[in-house]
Enzyme design. Structure first.
Site, short mmCIF file in Angstrom:
data_model
loop_
_atom_site.label_atom_id
_atom_site.label_comp_id
_atom_site.label_asym_id
_atom_site.label_seq_id
_atom_site.Cartn_x
_atom_site.Cartn_y
_atom_site.Cartn_z
N TYR A 1 0.92 -1.19 -0.07
CA TYR A 1 0.01 -0.17 0.07
C TYR A 1 0.81 1.12 0.02
O TYR A 1 1.50 1.55 0.95
CB TYR A 1 -0.96 0.01 1.05
N SER B 1 -12.76 -5.10 2.03
CA SER B 1 -13.79 -4.10 1.27
C SER B 1 -15.13 -4.61 1.74
O SER B 1 -15.96 -4.73 0.94
CB SER B 1 -13.67 -4.53 -0.26
N LEU C 1 -17.36 -2.56 2.49
CA LEU C 1 -18.29 -1.48 2.16
C LEU C 1 -18.46 -1.55 0.60
O LEU C 1 -18.66 -0.61 -0.07
CB LEU C 1 -17.89 -0.21 2.51
N GLY C 2 -17.95 -2.78 0.19
CA GLY C 2 -18.04 -2.96 -1.38
C GLY C 2 -17.07 -1.84 -2.09
O GLY C 2 -17.62 -1.11 -3.12
N GLY D 1 -16.57 1.07 -1.13
CA GLY D 1 -17.22 2.48 -1.01
C GLY D 1 -18.69 2.42 -1.35
O GLY D 1 -19.40 3.26 -1.09
N1 NAP Z 1 -6.23 -8.53 1.15
C1 NAP Z 1 -6.59 -7.91 -0.05
O1 NAP Z 1 -6.16 -8.32 -1.11
C2 NAP Z 1 -7.16 -6.61 0.14
C3 NAP Z 1 -7.88 -5.93 -0.77
C4 NAP Z 1 -8.42 -4.56 -0.65
C5 NAP Z 1 -8.65 -4.07 0.74
N2 NAP Z 1 -8.00 -4.73 1.64
C6 NAP Z 1 -7.94 -4.19 2.93
O2 NAP Z 1 -9.23 -4.11 3.56
C7 NAP Z 1 -9.58 -2.50 3.72
C8 NAP Z 1 -10.97 -2.00 3.16
O3 NAP Z 1 -11.10 -2.40 1.92
P1 NAP Z 1 -11.40 -1.11 0.88
O4 NAP Z 1 -10.76 0.01 1.26
O5 NAP Z 1 -11.09 -1.70 -0.41
O6 NAP Z 1 -12.89 -0.98 0.88
P2 NAP Z 1 -14.09 -0.44 1.71
O7 NAP Z 1 -13.75 -0.76 3.03
O8 NAP Z 1 -15.45 -1.45 1.09
O9 NAP Z 1 -14.41 0.94 1.30
C9 NAP Z 1 -13.56 2.02 1.32
C10 NAP Z 1 -13.89 3.09 0.53
O10 NAP Z 1 -14.94 3.71 0.99
C11 NAP Z 1 -14.99 4.86 1.51
N3 NAP Z 1 -15.50 4.97 2.87
C12 NAP Z 1 -15.38 4.35 3.91
N4 NAP Z 1 -16.01 4.63 4.94
C13 NAP Z 1 -16.90 5.67 4.40
C14 NAP Z 1 -18.29 6.03 4.90
N5 NAP Z 1 -18.69 5.95 6.19
N6 NAP Z 1 -18.99 7.12 4.19
C15 NAP Z 1 -18.43 7.12 2.79
N7 NAP Z 1 -17.67 6.86 2.27
C16 NAP Z 1 -16.78 5.75 3.08
C17 NAP Z 1 -13.52 5.15 1.70
O11 NAP Z 1 -12.99 6.44 1.18
P3 NAP Z 1 -11.82 7.44 2.13
O12 NAP Z 1 -10.87 6.41 2.44
O13 NAP Z 1 -11.61 8.35 1.43
O14 NAP Z 1 -12.67 7.72 3.44
C18 NAP Z 1 -12.87 4.15 0.48
O15 NAP Z 1 -12.98 4.95 -0.91
C19 NAP Z 1 -8.18 -1.88 3.08
O16 NAP Z 1 -7.98 -0.58 3.71
C20 NAP Z 1 -7.36 -2.74 3.07
O17 NAP Z 1 -6.75 -2.85 4.51
C21 NAP Z 1 -7.33 -5.94 1.39
#
Ligand code: NAP
Length: 327
Positions: free
Chosen positions: A57, A205, A207-208, A210
């Site tokens: 990251y 992910s 939250l899909g 976002g």
């Molecule tokens: N193992 C893997 O291969 C893998 C792959 C992907 C992710 N991950 C891990 O999973 C974590 C979460 O996944 P993700 O970031 O892909 O997706 P997520 O948690 O489904 O969604 C994150 C997105 O939603 C936004 N967001 C979060 N809370 C919000 C709220 N309450 N209201 C409006 N927007 C909101 C964030 O923007 P802002 O940041 O701008 O708030 C970001 O764009 C990552 O941080 C990472 O640690 C792991």
């Protein structure tokens, strides 16, 4: 906040993903390290004890921020990080899948330095490496555990056979794979296997990407170079159908005063106390919103209605990313 259990590792039921702090999604303005650090501090104050990062990251920037943020509070938090998508050659790096023991040895030293710690609580293989037998990878992590540099072993996006083979060499504490109201593939085979083996599950992910927050309504809501613009679920007719799913989540949550993000997270928490989602954000207000999902109580009827929503339209990753996933 109550704990979830990843094997014998206890973590807060809601964790914090630190990926967007390093800019993986470009929507929402420039990175702001001070706000990211305040976000982590606020999460800790609210009882979050599980922070998820990875060397890739940034690369490296997310780990550095986590290291800075937990300074002086290291004992309050389970730090999870990942190896295997950065290849280390002496002082230089390139990006390729590599879970060979020598690469893991190089990776762990960099992660420990950036995280400013003498141990990593949960060390994941980020993607299964087709060129390295999983037994060799598990053996290398077992050596790091014996040396005290790592406490627990995790896998990400691993297939059932890989999980069994790795677990036979070094018990796996957690599998991290995508899981949310719009990505439920793990329910068929993976979750039953994890329960058979006593392995916890960390939905990434949740939250899909976002979408399930209800804040994204059009492709124009994304920055020009945001990766989600080309994701099959955010394009064309799939996007329109997936927005209808979000509208239903929003309506169900509104019945109890919960935001769509809180509703999506609260639904994941009903799946079991071996499930610990890591919603990602770099913003303090959103970490407050997401963490409060730990106190949202969905009714049985609401859970059933959420369960029966149409699955998301479109593959969860584009072709190139799907090809890196162990199946
Ligand atoms: N193992 C893997 O291969 C893998 C792959 C992907 C992710 N991950 C891990 O999973 C974590 C979460 O996944 P993700 O970031 O892909 O997706 P997520 O948690 O489904 O969604 C994150 C997105 O939603 C936004 N967001 C979060 N809370 C919000 C709220 N309450 N209201 C409006 N927007 C909101 C964030 O923007 P802002 O940041 O701008 O708030 C970001 O764009 C990552 O941080 C990472 O640690 C792991």
């Amino acid at each position: 906040m109550k704990n979830a259990h990843l094997g014998d590792l206890a973590v807060s039921r809601i964790g914090l993903g630190a990926m967007t702090m390093a800019g993986t999604y470009t929507t929402g303005g420039p990175l702001d390290d001070s706000e990211s650090i305040r976000t982590i501090h606020r999460a800790l104050d609210l009882g979050v004890t599980h922070i998820d990062t990875a060397e890739v990251y940034g690369p490296f920037h997310s780990e550095e921020l986590v290291g800075r943020a937990v300074k002086g509070r290291r004992d309050e938090v389970v730090i999870a990080t990942k190896f295997g998508l950065v290849q280390h050659h002496g002082d230089t790096q390139s990006f390729a899948t590599d879970s060979s023991p020598s690469n893991i040895r190089a990776a762990v030293e960099g992660s420990l330095r950036r995280l400013d710690t003498d141990h990593i609580d949960l060390y994941y293989q980020h993607r299964v490496d087709p060129s390295t037998p999983i037994e060799e990878t598990a053996g290398a992590v077992a050596d790091l555990i014996a040396e005290g540099k790592v406490r627990h072993f995790g896998l990400s996006e691993a297939a059932p056979d890989t999980i069994r083979r790795a677990h036979a060499v070094q018990p796996v504490s957690a599998l991290q794979t995508e899981y949310s109201l719009w990505t439920r593939d793990v329910e068929a085979e993976i979750l039953p296997l994890l329960r058979e083996l006593g392995i916890g599950f960390v939905p990434y992910s949740p939250l899909g990407h976002g979408l399930l927050t209800g804040q994204i309504r059009s492709v124009d809501d994304f920055g020009d170079d945001d990766w989600r613009r080309t994701n099959p679920r955010f394009t064309g007719d799939n996007f329109r159908r997936n927005l209808a799913l979000v509208d239903e989540v929003t309506a169900i949550g509104a019945e109890i005063g919960a935001t769509p993000a809180q509703t999506a997270l609260a639904w994941l928490l009903t799946r079991g106390d071996d499930i610990a989602p890591i919603p990602g954000t770099r913003r303090l207000a959103r970490v407050e919103e997401n963490t409060a999902a730990a106190d949202v109580e969905l009714t049985t009827d609401q859970v059933q209605r959420l369960e029966s929503l149409e699955p998301a339209a479109g593959d969860r990753h584009d072709e190139a990313n799907m090809a890196t996933i162990d199946r």
